[in-house]
Design a protein around this motif. Structure first.
Motif, PDB file in Angstrom:
ATOM      1  N   VAL A 155      88.204 -50.505  14.342  1.00 44.27           N
ATOM      2  CA  VAL A 155      89.470 -49.852  13.992  1.00 44.27           C
ATOM      3  C   VAL A 155      89.713 -49.991  12.492  1.00 44.27           C
ATOM      4  O   VAL A 155      89.541 -51.084  11.932  1.00 44.27           O
TER       5      VAL A 155
ATOM      6  N   THR B  21      92.726 -49.437   9.706  1.00 44.42           N
ATOM      7  CA  THR B  21      94.172 -49.224   9.560  1.00 44.42           C
ATOM      8  C   THR B  21      94.539 -49.094   8.088  1.00 44.42           C
ATOM      9  O   THR B  21      94.079 -49.891   7.257  1.00 44.42           O
TER      10      THR B  21
ATOM     11  N   THR C  72      83.826 -52.442  19.196  1.00 43.78           N
ATOM     12  CA  THR C  72      85.073 -51.708  18.972  1.00 43.78           C
ATOM     13  C   THR C  72      85.457 -51.850  17.505  1.00 43.78           C
ATOM     14  O   THR C  72      85.482 -52.966  16.970  1.00 43.78           O
TER      15      THR C  72
ATOM     16  N   HIS D 106      84.875 -47.090  20.257  1.00 45.45           N
ATOM     17  CA  HIS D 106      85.614 -47.594  21.418  1.00 45.45           C
ATOM     18  C   HIS D 106      84.667 -48.263  22.398  1.00 45.45           C
ATOM     19  O   HIS D 106      83.839 -47.613  23.027  1.00 45.45           O
TER      20      HIS D 106
ATOM     21  N   ILE E 146      90.745 -44.994  15.161  1.00 48.03           N
ATOM     22  CA  ILE E 146      89.777 -45.603  16.084  1.00 48.03           C
ATOM     23  C   ILE E 146      88.399 -45.036  15.764  1.00 48.03           C
ATOM     24  O   ILE E 146      88.150 -43.840  15.947  1.00 48.03           O
TER      25      ILE E 146
ATOM     26  N   LEU F 113      91.067 -51.796  22.892  1.00 54.58           N
ATOM     27  CA  LEU F 113      91.559 -51.147  21.677  1.00 54.58           C
ATOM     28  C   LEU F 113      92.861 -51.773  21.192  1.00 54.58           C
ATOM     29  O   LEU F 113      93.093 -51.878  19.981  1.00 54.58           O
TER      30      LEU F 113
ATOM     31  N   THR G  98      98.560 -43.927  16.035  1.00 53.73           N
ATOM     32  CA  THR G  98      97.138 -44.099  16.336  1.00 53.73           C
ATOM     33  C   THR G  98      96.457 -42.736  16.351  1.00 53.73           C
ATOM     34  O   THR G  98      97.055 -41.739  16.736  1.00 53.73           O
TER      35      THR G  98
ATOM     36  N   CYS H 294      93.589 -53.002  17.392  1.00 56.17           N
ATOM     37  CA  CYS H 294      94.594 -52.290  16.591  1.00 56.17           C
ATOM     38  C   CYS H 294      95.674 -53.245  16.091  1.00 56.17           C
ATOM     39  O   CYS H 294      96.115 -53.150  14.940  1.00 56.17           O
TER      40      CYS H 294
ATOM     41  N   CYS I 220      96.406 -46.154  12.555  1.00 51.94           N
ATOM     42  CA  CYS I 220      95.186 -46.764  13.097  1.00 51.94           C
ATOM     43  C   CYS I 220      94.171 -45.667  13.433  1.00 51.94           C
ATOM     44  O   CYS I 220      94.441 -44.814  14.287  1.00 51.94           O
TER      45      CYS I 220
END
Length: 292
Positions: free
Chosen positions: A56, A58, A54, A142, A139, A146, A81, A150, A137
């Motif tokens: 992420v 930001t 996963t 995945h 993504i 999540l 998001t 995040c 955020c």
């Protein structure tokens, strides 16, 4: 509307049978997180978090705007998001899914409503001008959990971000560029982090940081948000089987212990980034120049 690929009966049976024997497919203990990789960009306020598969990214951005009429002395802080098909075929561009809605609401409670960031420090001119801070955020991949990824990314980006220094003369606000003054860190009041736990066997077995396959097999989820001091911000029971009070207390104990570990990971990454930027003591020299 696209849907997440469902597990076959054999895959589901295999995962559940392994969990009955306290075995996870990746070899972790039931209360262990996947390997966390936290990296920062050359630009302040950009954090890249990898939690297993996963991922992420930001980014923090800021602009000067007018405050809300009923909050004249507070700046504005929002968390958004963005889920794209690049992360999962179940996500569509321009269509908000239930996952995205739930993710945004939980992050808002965990970070904005818990007053992790002092919005009063974002006020420039009461009732006229404040900083509007936005955390977005993205993504990128995945593979389950999540929310925790995040939350780590947003909190790390907020601590890493440096906002432009300002000077107020009468009713005029002067925003100084990086060349004029060294940017300043945000005023953080505490550091809340989310820990998501999947429930199995009627809520009797708790699994921390479930992968996507484990989430699809789970009977429900519990989200606990806390800081390193043991102060609990929120507890959410996300559908599924009913959870006994003792199970929730156990989840809280697990979450408080894990939050301390996550906070240490973020702290070490920030210290490493600061050492890489502070070549030859340049940052200390710039701070002294600002004070003079």
């Amino acid at each position: 509307m696209p849907r997440e690929a469902e597990l076959s009966n054999n895959e589901r049976a295999f995962v559940l049978e392994a969990l009955q024997q306290n075995i996870r497919l990746d070899g972790r203990a039931l209360d262990a997180f996947r390997n966390i990789e936290l990296a920062f960009s050359d630009e302040y306020g950009v954090a890249d978090v990898q939690l297993g598969n996963t991922r992420v990214l930001t980014r923090i951005s800021a602009s000067v705007t007018a405050p809300f009429p009923d909050r004249k002395f507070d700046g504005i802080f929002t968390v958004t998001t963005e889920l794209s098909p690049m992360a999962s075929p179940a996500f569509e561009v321009g269509r908000q899914t239930d996952t995205e809605t739930l993710l945004s609401r939980l992050l808002e409670v965990a970070l904005r409503r818990s007053s992790a960031l002092s919005t009063e420090s974002l006020c420039l001119l009461a009732g006229q001008k404040v900083w509007s801070l936005s955390a977005t955020c993205h993504i990128l991949s995945h593979d389950g959990n999540l929310l925790d990824a995040c939350c780590i990314a947003v909190l790390a980006a907020l601590q890493h971000y440096r906002i432009l220094d300002t000077t107020v003369k009468g009713e005029e606000v002067i925003v100084h560029s990086v060349e004029e003054r060294n940017p300043i860190p945000l005023a953080m009041l505490h550091h809340p982090l989310c820990v998501t736990m999947a429930l199995f066997e009627g809520g009797e077995k708790v699994v921390v940081d479930a992968t996507l396959m484990e989430q699809q097999c789970s009977e429900g989820e519990v989200v606990v948000t806390a800081n390193k001091h043991g102060e609990v911000v929120q507890i959410k029971k996300l559908g599924g089987v009913p959870a006994d009070a003792l199970v929730l207390l156990n989840c809280m104990d697990i979450a408080v212990a894990k939050v301390k570990e996550l906070d240490l990971v973020i702290k070490k990454a920030l210290e490493q980034d600061a050492r890489e930027r502070d070549v030859g003591g340049l940052m200390a020299e710039l701070r002294a120049e600002n004070e003079r």
